[in-house]
Design a protein around this motif. Sequence first.
Motif, PDB file in Angstrom:
ATOM      1  N   VAL A   1       0.572  -1.255  -0.073  1.00 61.85           N
ATOM      2  CA  VAL A   1       0.039   0.001   0.155  1.00 61.85           C
ATOM      3  C   VAL A   1       0.902   1.195  -0.147  1.00 61.85           C
ATOM      4  O   VAL A   1       0.618   2.179  -0.703  1.00 61.85           O
ATOM      5  N   THR A   2       2.025   1.421   0.928  1.00 62.76           N
ATOM      6  CA  THR A   2       2.762   2.589   0.824  1.00 62.76           C
ATOM      7  C   THR A   2       3.526   2.757  -0.238  1.00 62.76           C
ATOM      8  O   THR A   2       3.666   3.955  -0.732  1.00 62.76           O
TER       9      THR A   2
ATOM     10  N   SER B   1       2.290   2.031  -3.541  1.00 64.49           N
ATOM     11  CA  SER B   1       1.220   2.388  -4.443  1.00 64.49           C
ATOM     12  C   SER B   1       0.409   3.523  -4.049  1.00 64.49           C
ATOM     13  O   SER B   1      -0.105   4.186  -4.665  1.00 64.49           O
ATOM     14  N   VAL B   2       0.341   3.804  -2.580  1.00 63.11           N
ATOM     15  CA  VAL B   2      -0.343   4.997  -2.066  1.00 63.11           C
ATOM     16  C   VAL B   2       0.317   6.072  -1.528  1.00 63.11           C
ATOM     17  O   VAL B   2       0.040   6.793  -0.624  1.00 63.11           O
TER      18      VAL B   2
ATOM     19  N   SER C   1       2.270   9.079  -4.744  1.00 63.17           N
ATOM     20  CA  SER C   1       1.244   8.180  -5.490  1.00 63.17           C
ATOM     21  C   SER C   1      -0.451   8.528  -5.156  1.00 63.17           C
ATOM     22  O   SER C   1      -1.145   8.521  -5.804  1.00 63.17           O
ATOM     23  N   ALA C   2      -0.435   9.238  -3.694  1.00 62.87           N
ATOM     24  CA  ALA C   2      -1.653   9.352  -3.327  1.00 62.87           C
ATOM     25  C   ALA C   2      -2.172  10.391  -4.138  1.00 62.87           C
ATOM     26  O   ALA C   2      -3.585  10.869  -4.116  1.00 62.87           O
TER      27      ALA C   2
ATOM     28  N   ALA D   1      -3.871   9.145  -6.776  1.00 69.09           N
ATOM     29  CA  ALA D   1      -5.365   8.548  -6.506  1.00 69.09           C
ATOM     30  C   ALA D   1      -6.546   9.283  -7.104  1.00 69.09           C
ATOM     31  O   ALA D   1      -6.662  10.510  -7.164  1.00 69.09           O
TER      32      ALA D   1
ATOM     33  N   GLU E   1      -3.099   6.919   3.499  1.00 68.87           N
ATOM     34  CA  GLU E   1      -2.328   5.377   3.421  1.00 68.87           C
ATOM     35  C   GLU E   1      -2.870   4.224   4.449  1.00 68.87           C
ATOM     36  O   GLU E   1      -2.991   3.089   4.140  1.00 68.87           O
TER      37      GLU E   1
ATOM     38  N   ALA F   1      -6.305   3.213   3.421  1.00 64.53           N
ATOM     39  CA  ALA F   1      -6.214   2.247   2.169  1.00 64.53           C
ATOM     40  C   ALA F   1      -5.617   0.811   2.626  1.00 64.53           C
ATOM     41  O   ALA F   1      -6.229  -0.180   2.134  1.00 64.53           O
TER      42      ALA F   1
ATOM     43  N   ARG G   1      -5.295  -2.612  -4.803  1.00 69.11           N
ATOM     44  CA  ARG G   1      -4.504  -1.629  -4.087  1.00 69.11           C
ATOM     45  C   ARG G   1      -5.179  -0.289  -4.886  1.00 69.11           C
ATOM     46  O   ARG G   1      -5.250   0.852  -4.060  1.00 69.11           O
ATOM     47  N   THR G   2      -5.291  -0.070  -6.144  1.00 73.42           N
ATOM     48  CA  THR G   2      -5.705   1.020  -6.556  1.00 73.42           C
ATOM     49  C   THR G   2      -6.962   1.613  -6.209  1.00 73.42           C
ATOM     50  O   THR G   2      -7.265   2.616  -6.028  1.00 73.42           O
TER      51      THR G   2
ATOM     52  N   GLY H   1      -6.779   2.958  -2.728  1.00 72.36           N
ATOM     53  CA  GLY H   1      -6.249   4.086  -2.644  1.00 72.36           C
ATOM     54  C   GLY H   1      -7.140   5.193  -3.323  1.00 72.36           C
ATOM     55  O   GLY H   1      -7.143   6.228  -2.638  1.00 72.36           O
TER      56      GLY H   1
END
Length: 105
Positions: free
Chosen positions: A14-15, A17-18, A22-23, A26, A71, A74, A91-92, A95
């Motif tokens: 998660v961290t 991808s988000v 990345s956040a 989103a 984060e 998510a 994960r997307t 997020g």
Amino acid sequence: MHQHLRRICLLLAVTSSVGTSSALAADADHGADLAKRWCASCHIVANGQTQASADVPSFASVAHRPNFSPERLAFFLLDPHPKMPNFPLSRTEAGDIAAYIASLR
């Protein structure tokens, strides 16, 4: 030990991808659509929604918690607590929902 390792792997996924950069990528609008489709039967997910379960927090109240973090949220959505249905979120998608809730601050 296995459960602890699983949580660490989920947190890393998660961290990565988000994370902070990345956040920003989103899609809060997509998160709003997902929330209305999957979460609105239990949570109040948007202004104007009049019905939800009494024993669960609204998305606005989640967003305004002092320790709110997109984060962490998510991560939570990928490994929900027993009262939550087990939605197969990517994960997307997790997020995106977290970004939507963050937009309610």
